[in-house]
Each structure stands twice: as C-alpha cells, then as structure tokens.
Design an enzyme around this catalytic site. Structure first.
Site, PDB file in Angstrom:
ATOM      1  N   LYS A 148       0.868  -1.267   0.035  1.00 55.30           N
ATOM      2  CA  LYS A 148      -0.122   0.154  -0.146  1.00 55.30           C
ATOM      3  C   LYS A 148       1.004   1.151  -0.052  1.00 55.30           C
ATOM      4  CE  LYS A 148      -4.449  -1.312   2.006  1.00 55.30           C
ATOM      5  NZ  LYS A 148      -4.205  -2.920   2.413  1.00 55.30           N
ATOM      6  N   GLU A 176     -10.173   7.056   4.166  1.00 54.10           N
ATOM      7  CA  GLU A 176     -11.342   6.256   4.923  1.00 54.10           C
ATOM      8  C   GLU A 176     -10.609   4.778   5.013  1.00 54.10           C
ATOM      9  OE1 GLU A 176     -11.403   3.981   2.023  1.00 54.10           O
ATOM     10  OE2 GLU A 176     -11.953   5.954   1.360  1.00 54.10           O
ATOM     11  N   SER A 233       1.385 -10.007  -0.796  1.00 52.45           N
ATOM     12  CA  SER A 233       1.194  -8.396  -0.830  1.00 52.45           C
ATOM     13  C   SER A 233       1.734  -7.864   0.619  1.00 52.45           C
ATOM     14  CB  SER A 233      -0.180  -8.204  -1.019  1.00 52.45           C
ATOM     15  OG  SER A 233      -1.099  -8.989   0.005  1.00 52.45           O
TER      16      SER A 233
HETATM   17  C1  LIG Z   1      -5.111  -3.852   1.638  1.00 56.09           C
HETATM   18  C2  LIG Z   1      -4.376  -5.205   1.393  1.00 56.09           C
HETATM   19  C3  LIG Z   1      -4.666  -6.012   0.504  1.00 56.09           C
HETATM   20  C4  LIG Z   1      -6.207  -5.769  -0.269  1.00 56.09           C
HETATM   21  O1  LIG Z   1      -6.092  -4.567  -1.264  1.00 56.09           O
HETATM   22  P1  LIG Z   1      -5.655  -4.709  -2.821  1.00 56.09           P
HETATM   23  O2  LIG Z   1      -6.142  -3.156  -3.224  1.00 56.09           O
HETATM   24  O3  LIG Z   1      -6.705  -5.744  -3.396  1.00 56.09           O
HETATM   25  O4  LIG Z   1      -4.569  -4.968  -3.210  1.00 56.09           O
HETATM   26  C5  LIG Z   1      -4.080  -7.191   0.407  1.00 56.09           C
HETATM   27  N1  LIG Z   1      -3.003  -7.529   0.747  1.00 56.09           N
HETATM   28  C6  LIG Z   1      -2.641  -6.557   1.868  1.00 56.09           C
HETATM   29  C7  LIG Z   1      -1.420  -7.181   2.750  1.00 56.09           C
HETATM   30  C8  LIG Z   1      -3.376  -5.606   2.380  1.00 56.09           C
HETATM   31  O5  LIG Z   1      -2.676  -4.805   3.423  1.00 56.09           O
END
Ligand SMILES: *Cc1c(COP(=O)(O)O)cnc(C)c1O
Length: 402
Positions: A84, A106, A373
């Site tokens: 993010k 938000e 992610s």
């Molecule tokens: C917020 C988040 C997501 C989901 O958001 P996407 O916009 O679909 O990527 C996925 N993995 C992690 C670790 C997150 O913090």
C-alpha cells in the site's frame, strides 16, 4: 486519458467533485511526464519504502509440492509491511504538486489509514482518517499507530458504523474542503482517475517481477498469482504482463466460510454489475443495489466491490478468478511460515493457498510467482484466535492485570 475499461469504471460522483477529479487527472498526467516528479518518486520508493522488494525462490516449498518452481514476491518487506505504501507515496506527491496541505482517507481495518498517516508525516501533510465507530473499537492497534503518526482518527457514527459509512463521510469532507485537501484512495477503485493512477503506481511490482524472473530463469513466468480485495496489489503485479499472453494471471478472492451471501467476499461468482462509490463494476449487492455484508478472515479482502479494470480483464478472459476459503488460507499460512520462514499477511496467504493447489499439477519446468502483498505481524490477534492459542490469551490477561 480513458476513464473506462470497457463498460466499467467511469466517474459517477456528485457534480461538486468533478472539478477536483479533473484537476487530479490533469496534474497526474503532467507529473507522469515530469523528470523531477519521477526522480522524487523513485527516491522515496527506494530510500524510504524499500523498493525493489526481493523475489524469493521458495526452494523448500518447490520440493515439498513437487511440481512447478515457486517464487515469492515479498512485498511484506515494504515500509509499513505491505504494498500500500507505494500508491500512497505516489498520490501524496501528486497532491503536493497541486498545493494541497491536507490528506484525508477512509479505512476499515486500518491498514490504509496507517499507510496514509505515514506518508502524511513524511511529506508534511495534516491528515484526517475516517473510520466507522465499530471498526475503531475493533482495530485499536491501528488507531493507536495512526495517532502516533500524527493523524486524527474520526469515528463515524452513522449507518452501520463501518467502512461504507466512513467512505460517505470522507466524500462529504472532500466536497467541503476540496481546495486544500486530497482524498487519498487506497486501491484501484473509485471514480476515474483513481483506478488508473493507482494501477500505474503499483505496476512497479510487476515490472520488478519481470526483471527478477528473467535474471534467474532467462524467461517470463508461466503464472502470476495475487489476492484481490479492491485489486491494487493484483493490478500492480499483473499490469506489466498484460501484453505477454503466455503468462497466466490469476486473482484469488476471499472464499470465507461458505457460499451464502454474507459468508464470503467473492464477486466472481456472487457479484453483479452496479454503480457504487463513484464507479461501475461488480459488487456484492442485493436486488435494491444495497451493498451486502461480506466476510473474510482477512480484513483487507473483505470488500464488496472490485477494481473496474479487473472486472474488464475477467470478462475478456485475461485474468482468471478463483477463491480460497478461510480454512485453506490458515493451512497455507502454516505451510508457508514453516517451510520458508515467511509470515504472510492473511490476505497474501489467499494467493499462496491457490499456489498450493496449482503447483503440484504443473511440470517442474514451469515457473509460478506468488505476490505476497504484505507481512503477517498485523494479524497476530486473528491468528492466535484461529489457532486457539490458549497461552496467547493467558498472556493478554496477565498483561492487563499488571
Ligand atoms: C489492503 C491489503 C490487500 C487488499 O487490497 P488490494 O487493493 O486488493 O491489494 C491485500 N493484501 C494486503 C497485505 C493488504 O494490506
């Protein structure tokens, strides 16, 4: 700049916000061409966020699962623990060019709030984060972190007191304060230009994967797998491979604990086309068009909408969608932690859970990349509960008694 992906996307917002979205689009396009902007962005991504993130060859897992070679893109090593931060830095730099001095956001689980508060502190913005009252109570650790970072967390007491009410409050704030305020959106969702802009910022992930796999394997991967909430980490991992038709792209949604409405967050199947929160896409909604309740063990995938470009790519057959249940995710989490020494975020464990099914069906010369992610520190409480770790609760009780 195109505002639509096929029939999806667009800009369905109150008239009062059109000038702000047009201004944002114009400035983003100018920034993209500006060498100074690119330099600043690259400097922050490298020297603050920690890019490039490593591509880890999962040797133990590859042997254990006995099929394709498995690589893990470790986005969890980014500053603040997930992908993010990348689009937050990008948007904050565009906001700076526009002369804005305040960021609003938000947040549901709080991760996007923490990433926004982080870039606000680093780049000198004031920051207000809207959060449903229910979420404020549930997510105390992230509220605490946002406050330490200098942000004000504003509890929203209307409606269901959760994310969608926080979205409405943030939009209202933006309409009233658009002169000095940038609304920092946390995924590839919302009205144009957010889905395109956030995809562009995140596309560095797939760009890195391509080069890292080429350096090790001398070719492109056969599969890239990513979990999908709104879709920013998935679009980031996929974007650079869209024209490489031989690379299969798979999005993994939250299968939750069942197939009934309210028990999962899979838009494919489950969702239908609608217009919500400023864009046209697939949403989990009832026959009146009201958003349905969703469930996932991972807060980040617990979202009823999906980025419009992903809806389009799914219609075209370019991105395949599958899902992983809460139970599959927990066992995948354990396997990954014990085999490779990586504690993934529960969101990311969805992507890996599909890899556990896929890899053994492929021959040993195939290459699979899983986009991890984020890292799992944030999920400590959920994990301790899911694994029924009595000692963890004893620890919490003793901690309180002190
Ligand atoms: C917020 C988040 C997501 C989901 O958001 P996407 O916009 O679909 O990527 C996925 N993995 C992690 C670790 C997150 O913090």
């Amino acid at each position: 700049m195109k505002s639509r992906f096929g029939k999806y996307g667009g800009r369905y917002v109150p008239e009062a916000l059109i000038p702000a979205l047009e201004e944002l689009e114009r400035e983003y396009l100018a920034a993209k061409k500006d060498i100074k902007f690119k330099g600043e962005l690259q400097d922050l991504l490298k020297n603050y966020a920690g890019r490039p993130t490593p591509l880890v060859f999962a040797k133990n897992l590859t042997e254990k699962l006995g099929g394709a070679k498995i690589y893990l893109k470790n986005e969890g090593l980014n500053h603040t623990g997930a992908h993010k931060i990348t689009h937050c830095i990008g948007q904050a730099l565009v906001a700076k060019r526009l002369g804005k001095t305040r960021l609003i956001a938000e947040t549901g689980a709080g991760m996007h709030g923490v990433a926004t508060a982080t870039v606000a502190a680093k780049l000198g913005f004031s920051c207000d984060v809207y959060m449903g009252e229910v979420d404020v109570a549930r997510q105390r650790p992230n509220v605490f972190l946002m406050e330490q970072l200098g942000a004000r967390v504003i509890p929203v007491e209307t409606g269901t007191k959760t994310l969608k009410d926080a979205v409405n409050a943030a939009i209202k704030d933006w309409i009233e304060n658009v002169k000095d305020t940038h609304y920092l959106l946390g995924s590839v969702v919302g009205p144009h230009p957010y889905p395109t802009m956030n995809r562009d910022f995140q596309s560095v992930v797939g760009w890195e994967i391509k080069r890292q796999v080429r350096a090790r394997e001398g070719r492109l991967p056969d599969y890239v797998i990513a979990c999908v909430g709104g879709g920013s980490n998935a679009m980031g991992a996929f974007a650079d491979f869209l024209r490489n038709k031989e690379v299969k792209l798979v999005g993994v949604e939250a299968g939750g604990r069942g197939k009934k409405a309210g028990e999962h967050a899979t838009r494919f199947p489950g969702g239908s086309v609608g217009v919500v929160e400023g864009y046209k896409s697939y949403f989990l909604q009832d026959s009146d068009g009201q958003l349905q309740k969703t469930h996932s063990i991972s807060a980040g995938l617990d979202y009823p909408g999906i980025g419009p470009e992903l809806a389009y790519l799914r219609d075209k057959g370019r991105v395949e969608f599958v899902s992983a249940t809460d139970a599959e995710v927990l066992s995948a989490f354990r396997l990954l932690a014990k085999s490779e020494g990586i504690i993934p975020a529960l969101e990311s464990a969805h992507a890996f859970a599909y890899c556990v099914k896929l890899a053994p069906t492929l021959s040993k010369d195939k290459v699979v990349v899983v986009n991890l992610s984020g890292r799992g520190d944030k999920d400590l409480f959920i994990l301790a509960e899911a694994f029924k770790d009595e000692k963890f609760y004893e620890f919490l009780e003793n901690y309180i008694k002190k």
